[in-house]
Every structure is written in structure tokens, then in C-alpha cells.
Design a protein around this motif. Structure first.
Motif, PDB file in Angstrom:
ATOM      1  N   PRO A  69       8.641 -43.114  12.650  1.00  0.00           N
ATOM      2  CA  PRO A  69       8.027 -42.832  11.343  1.00  0.00           C
ATOM      3  C   PRO A  69       6.741 -43.619  11.095  1.00  0.00           C
ATOM      4  O   PRO A  69       5.781 -43.079  10.530  1.00  0.00           O
ATOM      5  CB  PRO A  69       9.123 -43.230  10.347  1.00  0.00           C
ATOM      6  CG  PRO A  69      10.401 -43.109  11.117  1.00  0.00           C
ATOM      7  CD  PRO A  69      10.067 -43.488  12.522  1.00  0.00           C
ATOM      8  N   ASP A  70       6.695 -44.896  11.514  1.00  0.00           N
ATOM      9  CA  ASP A  70       5.490 -45.702  11.284  1.00  0.00           C
ATOM     10  C   ASP A  70       4.306 -45.151  12.085  1.00  0.00           C
ATOM     11  O   ASP A  70       3.171 -45.114  11.587  1.00  0.00           O
ATOM     12  CB  ASP A  70       5.747 -47.158  11.669  1.00  0.00           C
ATOM     13  CG  ASP A  70       6.708 -47.840  10.708  1.00  0.00           C
ATOM     14  OD1 ASP A  70       6.895 -47.299   9.598  1.00  0.00           O
ATOM     15  OD2 ASP A  70       7.264 -48.894  11.054  1.00  0.00           O
ATOM     16  N   MET A  71       4.568 -44.744  13.323  1.00  0.00           N
ATOM     17  CA  MET A  71       3.503 -44.174  14.140  1.00  0.00           C
ATOM     18  C   MET A  71       3.011 -42.859  13.547  1.00  0.00           C
ATOM     19  O   MET A  71       1.815 -42.586  13.516  1.00  0.00           O
ATOM     20  CB  MET A  71       3.996 -43.955  15.571  1.00  0.00           C
ATOM     21  CG  MET A  71       4.260 -45.226  16.354  1.00  0.00           C
ATOM     22  SD  MET A  71       4.664 -44.844  18.068  1.00  0.00           S
ATOM     23  CE  MET A  71       4.964 -46.498  18.713  1.00  0.00           C
ATOM     24  N   LEU A  72       3.947 -42.041  13.089  1.00  0.00           N
ATOM     25  CA  LEU A  72       3.591 -40.758  12.492  1.00  0.00           C
ATOM     26  C   LEU A  72       2.741 -40.965  11.238  1.00  0.00           C
ATOM     27  O   LEU A  72       1.769 -40.238  10.998  1.00  0.00           O
ATOM     28  CB  LEU A  72       4.849 -39.961  12.167  1.00  0.00           C
ATOM     29  CG  LEU A  72       4.635 -38.574  11.561  1.00  0.00           C
ATOM     30  CD1 LEU A  72       3.836 -37.690  12.510  1.00  0.00           C
ATOM     31  CD2 LEU A  72       5.974 -37.922  11.227  1.00  0.00           C
ATOM     32  N   LYS A  73       3.088 -41.972  10.468  1.00  0.00           N
ATOM     33  CA  LYS A  73       2.336 -42.262   9.245  1.00  0.00           C
ATOM     34  C   LYS A  73       0.905 -42.675   9.571  1.00  0.00           C
ATOM     35  O   LYS A  73      -0.051 -42.251   8.911  1.00  0.00           O
ATOM     36  CB  LYS A  73       3.035 -43.369   8.456  1.00  0.00           C
ATOM     37  CG  LYS A  73       2.452 -43.606   7.074  1.00  0.00           C
ATOM     38  CD  LYS A  73       3.291 -44.623   6.307  1.00  0.00           C
ATOM     39  CE  LYS A  73       2.693 -44.837   4.912  1.00  0.00           C
ATOM     40  NZ  LYS A  73       3.499 -45.822   4.132  1.00  0.00           N
ATOM     41  N   LEU A  99      -5.583 -38.383  10.612  1.00  0.00           N
ATOM     42  CA  LEU A  99      -5.858 -36.967  10.376  1.00  0.00           C
ATOM     43  C   LEU A  99      -6.553 -36.766   9.027  1.00  0.00           C
ATOM     44  O   LEU A  99      -7.544 -36.041   8.920  1.00  0.00           O
ATOM     45  CB  LEU A  99      -4.549 -36.176  10.443  1.00  0.00           C
ATOM     46  CG  LEU A  99      -4.627 -34.659  10.347  1.00  0.00           C
ATOM     47  CD1 LEU A  99      -3.498 -34.034  11.146  1.00  0.00           C
ATOM     48  CD2 LEU A  99      -4.553 -34.179   8.895  1.00  0.00           C
ATOM     49  N   GLN A 100      -6.024 -37.425   7.984  1.00  0.00           N
ATOM     50  CA  GLN A 100      -6.604 -37.273   6.647  1.00  0.00           C
ATOM     51  C   GLN A 100      -8.027 -37.836   6.590  1.00  0.00           C
ATOM     52  O   GLN A 100      -8.902 -37.283   5.918  1.00  0.00           O
ATOM     53  CB  GLN A 100      -5.722 -37.960   5.620  1.00  0.00           C
ATOM     54  CG  GLN A 100      -4.372 -37.278   5.425  1.00  0.00           C
ATOM     55  CD  GLN A 100      -3.450 -38.049   4.492  1.00  0.00           C
ATOM     56  OE1 GLN A 100      -3.827 -39.099   3.988  1.00  0.00           O
ATOM     57  NE2 GLN A 100      -2.246 -37.535   4.289  1.00  0.00           N
ATOM     58  N   MET A 159       1.217 -48.032  19.156  1.00  0.00           N
ATOM     59  CA  MET A 159       1.008 -48.481  17.775  1.00  0.00           C
ATOM     60  C   MET A 159      -0.321 -49.223  17.654  1.00  0.00           C
ATOM     61  O   MET A 159      -1.070 -49.029  16.689  1.00  0.00           O
ATOM     62  CB  MET A 159       2.166 -49.391  17.346  1.00  0.00           C
ATOM     63  CG  MET A 159       2.048 -49.909  15.921  1.00  0.00           C
ATOM     64  SD  MET A 159       2.242 -48.622  14.675  1.00  0.00           S
ATOM     65  CE  MET A 159       4.039 -48.517  14.633  1.00  0.00           C
ATOM     66  N   ASP A 160      -0.625 -50.065  18.658  1.00  0.00           N
ATOM     67  CA  ASP A 160      -1.889 -50.799  18.646  1.00  0.00           C
ATOM     68  C   ASP A 160      -3.077 -49.833  18.726  1.00  0.00           C
ATOM     69  O   ASP A 160      -4.104 -50.031  18.074  1.00  0.00           O
ATOM     70  CB  ASP A 160      -1.919 -51.778  19.825  1.00  0.00           C
ATOM     71  CG  ASP A 160      -3.171 -52.651  19.817  1.00  0.00           C
ATOM     72  OD1 ASP A 160      -3.565 -53.100  18.728  1.00  0.00           O
ATOM     73  OD2 ASP A 160      -3.736 -52.872  20.900  1.00  0.00           O
TER      74      ASP A 160
END
Length: 311
Positions: free
Chosen positions: A191-195, A201-202, A250-251
């Protein structure tokens, strides 16, 4: 103003309503850089020569024909007149078979776009009726047309004051995605990576603007041609891709956000030359450069005038 030569002329037919139309290709490739085959020794352009596969003798254009190979080295000769005599209605008429929701058409089936206009003053009312019947409904018409000796399914939709026709591929022309995607493992996304990815993207969200499309490869080819034309050396080394070795995903996502923020920050005074920016081999002197170059001469002329008046 419409081009002088339509790609196809015929009739558009909806039930008992018909009108003469002209069909024009909606895309062009004439603006692209193209190359000719040349003789490296003489620099002259090469021309292809047709050669008989068995006798090895050259064949003149008037003796060139087409044939269907029904077995090894055995052909059924077919003349253009024989193909032209195959009279099916779609050779001269696009008859609308059905209207379907545009959203139901898989994007993979879309092939080539065409502009369709009325081809006769008397048929403009019928053309407008067919066009406006579809406008705002989210529906497109499906018909059939023979183009380049092949019957194609064509999708029709209102476009400005005319119609846009897009030929569709047949189902056998579409490859199944399973043969490419089945071997991709089912990965669980944290979830953290997706966020973080959604944040990137935004931050890069924008309106679709094809005017911003730039063919960087063609630009580089043009620059290379300019250098060769000027007698300057050009590189023959293959450029290796520059990829940063980031082990932690993540980095990498966090770094991407940081890089985007730095790129969107207002530029500082006194821009430094980028490491990727090479020396300008063909500098172009702009208006400001010309003015700066003229200033020393202007100052020297002023000094001469003052010296003359002093005498």
C-alpha cells in the motif's frame, strides 16, 4: 479546403437514403526524414530491377503481373481487370449495417483514419442527416468498404462538419494477450508503494496535447545530417542507456518524487550548462548576439567622432 485527389469515391447509404461521398486519408508521413538507397562508390541513387527467378533475366515493367501461389512455384495469373470486375456493393458504396455504442469497440481494432465529405451539392442534405443522427448519442456506424483490393469494416462517427471513418481490423488480426501476459507473476503491491506511485501519477497529470509531441530521434538525425553536409565529423559510437542503479523500489519512488519537486522549482539565476549538453558545433547568432557584437564597433565609431570634433 479538401485535397484535390480523394483516396476513394462512392456512396454512403443508410437504408433508402444515400449520398455521394469522397474519402481522404487522415494521416501523412511526407514530413518525416526519409532515405534513398545509393551506391557507396559513386553516390548515385540505386533503382531496383525485377529479375525472373528461374531465367535470371531482367523483366520490364509492362510484363510485371500478379499471381496466386497455389502450390510450390505454381501460380494462377490474375490481371487487374479481373480483380476490378469483382462487383460487390462495398466496392462503390459504404452501406451502414448497424449502429453500436462507441465504448464497446476495443481500441486494438482501430486501424487507419479517413476524412469523409459530401461529394455533390445535391447530396449534402442527406449527408447532414446521417451525420447529425449520430451526434451526441455515443453511437458509431459500422459499414463495409473495399480499399486497396480488400474489403474493410469501417467505423463512422461525426467529426466537425464531416465524418471520421476508421477502418477496423478483423478478429484474426488481433493477437491474444494471454501468450504475452500469462507468464507475468501475480505480484502483491504494498500500500505505501502504491500510494507513492499514485502521487507521482497525480504530479504528472496533464491534458492531452499532441502539439507537445516531439520526435527527438528525428531531430538528432537532422542535426547529424547538417553536420555531415557541412563536412564536420559525426560520432559512430553507440550511445549506451544511462540507468541509475537503484536496488530498493521504495527508495526509487521517493527519489522520483524528490526529483519532480526539484524540477518544478523556479530556476536560479545564472543557469549552468547541463552535463548532457554538448558544445554547440553550429552556433546560431540571435538578435541579442548580433546587438552585442555590434556594440564594440559602435563605441569605436563614437570615439572617432569625438576625436574628430576635438581637432
Amino acid at each position: 479546403m479538401a485535397p484535390a485527389r480523394p483516396f476513394w469515391k462512392g456512396y454512403l447509404k443508410l437504408s433508402l437514403v444515400s449520398c455521394p461521398i469522397a474519402l481522404y486519408t487522415g494521416t501523412t508521413s511526407t514530413e518525416r526524414v526519409s532515405f534513398r538507397q545509393i551506391n557507396k562508390k559513386t553516390g548515385n541513387r540505386l533503382r531496383q530491377l525485377l529479375v525472373d527467378e528461374v531465367t535470371r533475366e531482367p523483366v520490364e515493367g509492362k510484363n510485371k503481373g500478379r499471381g496466386y501461389e497455389y502450390s510450390k512455384h505454381a501460380y494462377i495469373p490474375v490481371d487487374d481487370d479481373e480483380l476490378g470486375a469483382i462487383a460487390i456493393e462495398s466496392s462503390h458504396t459504404i452501406e451502414i449495417d448497424s449502429f453500436v455504442p462507441r465504448e464497446q469497440i476495443d481500441e486494438r481494432y482501430l486501424d487507419s483514419p479517413y476524412y469523409i465529405t459530401p461529394n455533390d451539392q445535391a447530396g449534402q442534405d442527406a449527408f447532414a442527416v446521417i451525420r447529425e443522427a449520430m451526434r451526441g448519442k455515443g453511437m458509431v456506424a459500422l459499414g463495409r468498404v473495399v480499399l486497396a483490393k480488400r474489403e474493410r469494416v469501417i467505423m463512422l462517427e461525426p467529426w466537425d462538419k464531416g465524418l471520421m471513418g476508421t477502418t477496423l481490423r478483423y478478429p484474426y488480426e488481433i493477437r491474444e494477450p494471454k501468450e504475452y501476459f500469462d507468464d507475468i507473476p501475480n505480484a502483491k503491491v504494498e500500500p505505501d508503494m502504491l500510494k507513492l506511485a499514485e502521487h507521482i501519477l497525480q504530479s504528472k497529470a496533464a491534458d492531452f496535447d499532441p502539439a507537445q509531441f516531439v520526435d527527438h530521434y528525428e531531430e538528432a538525425v537532422v542535426e547529424m545530417l547538417k553536420k555531415k553536409q557541412a563536412g564536420m565529423p559525426v560520432s559512430r559510437e553507440q550511445a549506451a542507456p544511462r540507468l541509475k542503479n537503484v536496488v530498493n523500489l521504495m527508495d526509487a519512488l521517493r527519489r522520483s518524487i524528490a526529483d519532480d519537486k526539484a524540477a518544478s522549482a523556479p530556476p536560479r539565476k545564472g543557469r549552468k550548462r547541463s552535463e548532457r549538453q554538448g558544445e554547440m558545433l553550429l552556433p546560431i547568432q540571435g538578435r541579442k548576439g548580433k546587438e552585442e557584437a555590434a556594440k564594440p564597433a559602435e563605441r569605436q565609431s563614437a570615439r572617432q567622432k569625438r576625436a574628430g570634433s576635438a581637432r
